[in-house]
Enzyme design. Structure first.
Site, PDB file in Angstrom:
ATOM      1  N   ASP A   1       1.468 -34.964  -7.942  1.00  0.00           N
ATOM      2  CA  ASP A   1       0.059 -35.227  -8.227  1.00  0.00           C
ATOM      3  C   ASP A   1      -0.411 -34.372  -9.390  1.00  0.00           C
ATOM      4  O   ASP A   1      -0.036 -33.190  -9.493  1.00  0.00           O
ATOM      5  CB  ASP A   1      -0.805 -34.924  -7.003  1.00  0.00           C
ATOM      6  CG  ASP A   1      -0.640 -35.951  -5.895  1.00  0.00           C
ATOM      7  OD1 ASP A   1      -0.027 -37.001  -6.150  1.00  0.00           O
ATOM      8  OD2 ASP A   1      -1.127 -35.682  -4.778  1.00  0.00           O
TER       9      ASP A   1
ATOM     10  N   HIS B   1      -7.369 -37.896  -8.967  1.00  0.00           N
ATOM     11  CA  HIS B   1      -6.060 -37.337  -9.325  1.00  0.00           C
ATOM     12  C   HIS B   1      -5.104 -38.484  -9.613  1.00  0.00           C
ATOM     13  O   HIS B   1      -5.364 -39.633  -9.249  1.00  0.00           O
ATOM     14  CB  HIS B   1      -5.504 -36.448  -8.207  1.00  0.00           C
ATOM     15  CG  HIS B   1      -4.991 -37.196  -7.016  1.00  0.00           C
ATOM     16  ND1 HIS B   1      -5.827 -37.729  -6.044  1.00  0.00           N
ATOM     17  CD2 HIS B   1      -3.727 -37.528  -6.634  1.00  0.00           C
ATOM     18  CE1 HIS B   1      -5.102 -38.329  -5.117  1.00  0.00           C
ATOM     19  NE2 HIS B   1      -3.815 -38.231  -5.451  1.00  0.00           N
TER      20      HIS B   1
ATOM     21  N   HIS C   1      -1.286 -39.856  -8.934  1.00  0.00           N
ATOM     22  CA  HIS C   1      -0.018 -39.745  -8.211  1.00  0.00           C
ATOM     23  C   HIS C   1       1.039 -40.501  -8.998  1.00  0.00           C
ATOM     24  O   HIS C   1       0.901 -41.698  -9.249  1.00  0.00           O
ATOM     25  CB  HIS C   1      -0.127 -40.338  -6.804  1.00  0.00           C
ATOM     26  CG  HIS C   1       1.186 -40.359  -6.072  1.00  0.00           C
ATOM     27  ND1 HIS C   1       1.579 -39.351  -5.216  1.00  0.00           N
ATOM     28  CD2 HIS C   1       2.203 -41.267  -6.079  1.00  0.00           C
ATOM     29  CE1 HIS C   1       2.776 -39.631  -4.724  1.00  0.00           C
ATOM     30  NE2 HIS C   1       3.171 -40.789  -5.242  1.00  0.00           N
TER      31      HIS C   1
END
Length: 311
Positions: free
Chosen positions: A209, A288, A290
């Site tokens: 991440d 975020h 991934h």
């Protein structure tokens, strides 16, 4: 009257040979028979027709094993294969008479010695490879109301599974993989998790991440074909807005929780090309990115691919 048992010198000349010559000839014939008896066996055994190299030399759980194979000849036009346990992995040509297969390892496997069975040129080699143990941290995640216990849709699962299973013969990437977002890495590969106090059995964080700001650019870490574009509106409840890139030869990248998608399925992207923007769609606690890297359907650690060239 005495009868001579040995032939006279005149008889020797009439016969065309003498005893010494006969003995030498017999010896030569015996030597020739020995050579002829050995020759078929010698010709039937190829010398170093199947040469195998495995890297890295000291792999740990989560690493990708690269098995390079050199063949003198390729029987029936078929590529060699590499088997580990119950799984068999294809080897793809990377140069004349040279092939390479990837064998993934994951945090859910046991460390220790495993056998790789390499088959090609009508030969088989069994190689013992020791995979070192690796400790993965434990993380506790609290999902907000509405996202706790979120289940993926059947459509979402089928599309993602089909994408991760791709084994395109072409190799699209070249060199090390780039960092797909400028943010710091907030969660490493392989982390085990508790979700809202409940341990996720058989789960590990299948990727890394990046804590990039909402709307910050996401780029392709390596060249490839866009083979998956999914949106929340289509039923991608867990992955959120997602892009999947097929890098070829069993290597794929998936990018989740995007706020924006800048590509469509079928597009060919270059390393560093913009593909979307960081968001918090799907099962995410906040903005975020991934990034998951998959090899032959299994999630592997992307970090070695960013530090070393994998041909």
């Amino acid at each position: 009257m005495i009868i001579e048992n040995s032939p006279s010198s005149s008889n020797k000349k009439l016969l065309g040979f003498d005893v010494k010559t006969l003995t030498a000839n017999r010896r030569a014939i015996n030597v020739l028979k020995g050579i002829l008896a050995v020759l078929p066996i010698t010709f039937a055994l190829p010398v170093d027709a199947l040469q195998v190299k495995v890297t890295p030399t000291n792999p740990k759980l989560g690493d990708t094993l690269s098995v390079e194979i050199h063949l003198d000849n390729r029987e029936n036009g078929t590529n060699p294969t590499v088997a580990s346990g119950k799984n068999t992995y294809p080897a793809f040509e990377i140069a004349p008479n040279q092939y390479r297969a990837f064998v993934p390892t994951t945090p859910l496997e046991k460390a220790g010695t495993r056998t790789l069975r390499v088959a090609g040129d009508a030969q088989v080699q069994n190689l013992a490879v020791n995979v070192v143990n690796r400790k993965f941290p434990i993380q506790r995640i609290t999902l907000p109301p509405g996202k706790a216990g979120l289940d993926a849709t059947e459509y979402e699962l089928k599309r993602v599974a089909a994408f991760k299973a791709l084994q395109t013969p072409q190799k699209y990437w070249n060199g090390v993989f780039l960092k797909p977002n400028a943010g710091r890495m907030s969660t490493n590969y392989g982390v085990r998790r508790y979700y809202n106090g409940i341990f996720a059995k058989d789960y590990y964080h299948r990727g890394v991440d990046y804590a990039g700001g909402a709307g910050s650019p996401v780029i392709a870490p390596a060249a490839g074909r866009v083979a998956l574009v999914g949106k929340v509106s289509q039923g991608f409840r867990v992955h959120g807005n997602v892009v999947g890139i097929d890098h070829g030869q069993g290597v794929t990248s998936i990018f989740m929780h995007l706020s924006r998608i800048n590509v469509k399925e079928g597009d060919f992207v270059k390393a560093g090309q913009l593909i979307g923007a960081v968001g918090s769609t799907g099962a995410a606690t906040g903005p975020h990115l991934h990034w998951g890297l998959y090899v032959n359907g299994q999630s592997v650690d992307p970090t070695p691919w960013r530090t070393k060239v994998v041909n």
